[in-house]
Design a protein around this motif. Structure first.
Motif, mmCIF file in Angstrom:
data_model
loop_
_atom_site.group_PDB
_atom_site.id
_atom_site.type_symbol
_atom_site.label_atom_id
_atom_site.label_comp_id
_atom_site.label_asym_id
_atom_site.label_seq_id
_atom_site.Cartn_x
_atom_site.Cartn_y
_atom_site.Cartn_z
ATOM 1 N N UNK A 1 0.729 -1.108 0.126
ATOM 2 C CA UNK A 1 0.002 0.026 -0.047
ATOM 3 C C UNK A 1 0.831 1.125 0.073
ATOM 4 N N UNK A 2 0.740 2.046 -0.909
ATOM 5 C CA UNK A 2 1.730 3.349 -0.846
ATOM 6 C C UNK A 2 1.235 4.231 0.183
ATOM 7 N N UNK A 3 2.278 5.327 0.585
ATOM 8 C CA UNK A 3 2.017 6.108 1.662
ATOM 9 C C UNK A 3 0.790 6.839 1.309
ATOM 10 N N UNK A 4 0.082 7.210 2.332
ATOM 11 C CA UNK A 4 -1.208 8.185 2.427
ATOM 12 C C UNK A 4 -2.394 7.567 1.772
ATOM 13 N N UNK A 5 -2.178 6.127 1.525
ATOM 14 C CA UNK A 5 -3.442 5.337 0.878
ATOM 15 C C UNK A 5 -3.593 4.336 2.043
ATOM 16 N N UNK B 1 -17.315 -8.909 -0.557
ATOM 17 C CA UNK B 1 -16.378 -7.642 -0.305
ATOM 18 C C UNK B 1 -15.360 -7.667 -1.258
ATOM 19 N N UNK B 2 -15.174 -6.396 -1.986
ATOM 20 C CA UNK B 2 -14.119 -6.400 -2.992
ATOM 21 C C UNK B 2 -12.901 -5.410 -2.477
ATOM 22 N N UNK B 3 -11.812 -5.597 -2.897
ATOM 23 C CA UNK B 3 -10.793 -4.620 -2.132
ATOM 24 C C UNK B 3 -10.955 -3.479 -3.108
ATOM 25 N N UNK B 4 -10.783 -2.159 -2.585
ATOM 26 C CA UNK B 4 -10.510 -1.066 -3.168
ATOM 27 C C UNK B 4 -9.435 -0.118 -2.334
ATOM 28 N N UNK B 5 -8.766 0.574 -3.126
ATOM 29 C CA UNK B 5 -7.707 1.612 -2.545
ATOM 30 C C UNK B 5 -8.420 3.195 -2.514
ATOM 31 N N UNK B 6 -8.078 3.482 -1.424
ATOM 32 C CA UNK B 6 -8.296 4.914 -0.969
ATOM 33 C C UNK B 6 -7.399 5.894 -0.752
#
Length: 473
Positions: free
Chosen positions: A226-230, A246-251
């Motif tokens: 996971x990138x920083x700030x995410x 449930x499916x993964x999502x990056x925020x």
């Protein structure tokens, strides 16, 4: 009949009339009769032990509320520092207990300390240390006084929010009270669907709007890259058979908007008869939402509730008017319940159910029958004793006692009070105390008659002289 006596009789008649007026609706069958349309709607409400329902003891996670408040304060420090030209980096709760942030330029330390002292007096510095050679790491926490204030405020807000949710849910005469150690007692008489009520009461309902990072692979993020700030979250999908996936999502980690700006929430249906929740923002929230959507056209915005993404629509254009919607293949009941918790407000901290007890209506009915039977037996014994021992005077006392009970019942109905099993015991105790007062008065009257006074004078003297004794008792 003297003027004073006329006024007394008239006053008694008025009191008896209104007593009957408010007591009759509580008698089974009266409201359904022809007389019912002339009577007030107020009835005696039965408590949990008489009507059945559920009893809950809730625990409020006040430490979590303090952590959330610290995190928000860190964002405020960064914004204020930016306005003052001070380079503050990476505010956050690194150890879960203290607010950490980095001062990038050591020569700005005095300016930062002055800003913290002036703008954030609720904070106290735990420690400072040099990091990366030329930067200063601050560890801060709320002052003990402010922590105590936050704990009290959190519990008070939780009580208010739970009360609002229960009122929206439609439970009559709930009993919600604060207890020691951050606990809340909730009693819901006559509840027919306890599981649904528990779900509504305990739901945190923390609503956030976050931007979606479509450039990061959700599958890699789910494996820990996971990138920083995410942050990695789960997007909720409801299958046609009613199950969920449930499916993964990056925020992006920072929320661009929260549920504090919601003025109203309602369950509605779209053209396909699919339930969704429509949101109306406050004036300030409407302006903020319009600015956010204008800055993020053609990007996806995730709508999160309690850490789960319900929908992540693409912003096609700037959205004005202060309205939005939450979709997610809700059932009708789910949409209504979600609207209830959003409309009533989010809980300031997670709430855990520490104790749950159910009282069946049959147990409540048994309590009523036993309580009424005890009252009838006690009342009958009192009536017989008074008539046998004091004759006509005892009969008059019994009539007054009946009026006393009638006025108690009328008061319970008129003021919206709740009758419980201890309340029935209290009414029986009232019977005994009233009889005790009558016994004192009658014995005093007998003494005055033995002294040679006429019955009328003996009655006056008996009442006046017995009053002090009754008050003293």
């Amino acid at each position: 009949m003297t003027g004073t006596l006329r006024w007394r009789v008239a006053l008694i008649a008025v009191v008896v009339f209104f007593g009957l007026l408010y007591m009759l609706p509580s008698i089974p069958g009266v409201k359904e009769s022809a007389l019912g349309k002339f009577l007030p709607d107020d009835e005696i409400s039965l408590g949990l032990d008489l009507k059945g329902g559920i009893h809950l003891t809730l625990g409020v996670d006040v430490d979590k509320a303090i952590q959330n408040s610290l995190a928000l304060t860190g964002r405020d420090i960064r914004e204020q520092a930016r306005e003052d030209g001070i380079a503050v980096l990476r505010p956050g709760l690194t150890d879960g207990r203290h607010l950490d942030f980095v001062l990038a330029k050591l020569d700005q330390r005095q300016a930062l300390d002055e800003m913290l002292k002036k703008q954030f007096p609720i904070l106290t510095t735990v420690s400072t240390e040099t990091v990366e050679g030329d930067k200063l790491l601050y560890k801060m926490d709320f002052t003990p006084e402010y922590q105590d204030y936050l704990k009290k405020l959190t519990i008070d807000q939780a009580v208010k929010t739970i009360r609002n949710r229960i009122d929206e849910f439609g439970v009559a005469e709930p009993d919600i009270r604060r207890q020691a150690d951050g606990r809340i007692q909730v009693q819901l008489p006559g509840l027919q669907d306890p599981d649904r009520a528990i779900k509504i009461i305990g739901r945190t309902a923390h609503l956030e709007f976050k931007m979606v990072d479509d450039e990061t692979d959700p599958e890699k993020a789910a494996k820990g890259i996971v990138p920083p700030g995410r942050e990695i979250s789960a997007m909720r999908h409801r299958n046609p058979d009613g199950s969920y996936l449930d499916r993964p999502i990056v925020l992006k980690s920072e929320a661009v908007m929260t549920g504090e700006y919601i003025a109203d929430a309602r369950a509605n249906f779209d053209s396909n008869n699919q339930a969704y929740v429509s949101l109306t923002f406050t004036p300030r929230g409407a302006k903020l939402f319009e600015r956010i959507t204008a800055d993020n056209v053609k990007k996806r915005m995730a709508i999160m509730l309690d850490g789960k993404v319900y929908s992540a629509p693409v912003i096609q254009e700037k959205i004005g008017g202060g309205r939005a919607s939450i979709t997610g293949r809700f059932s009708t009941e789910e949409a209504r319940d979600l609207a209830i918790v959003l409309r009533a407000g989010s809980l300031p901290a997670p709430v855990n159910i520490l104790e749950q007890r159910a009282v069946g209506p049959s147990l409540g009915q048994e309590s009523i029958e036993k309580g009424v039977m005890a009252a009838l037996i006690g009342g009958a014994l009192i009536i017989v004793f008074m008539i046998v021992y004091y004759g006509f005077g005892g009969l008059v006392a019994d009539v007054a006692l009946a009026f006393n009970i009638m006025l108690i019942m009328a008061g319970l109905a008129g003021f919206g009070a709740t009758l419980t099993l201890p309340g029935i015991a209290g009414i029986i105790l009232t019977l005994g105390m009233a009889v005790d007062a009558n016994v004192i008065i009658f014995e005093r009257v007998r003494e005055e008659i033995r002294r040679g006074l006429t019955p009328r004078l003996a009655l006056d003297e008996g009442y006046s002289r017995a009053t002090l004794t009754i008050f003293d008792a």
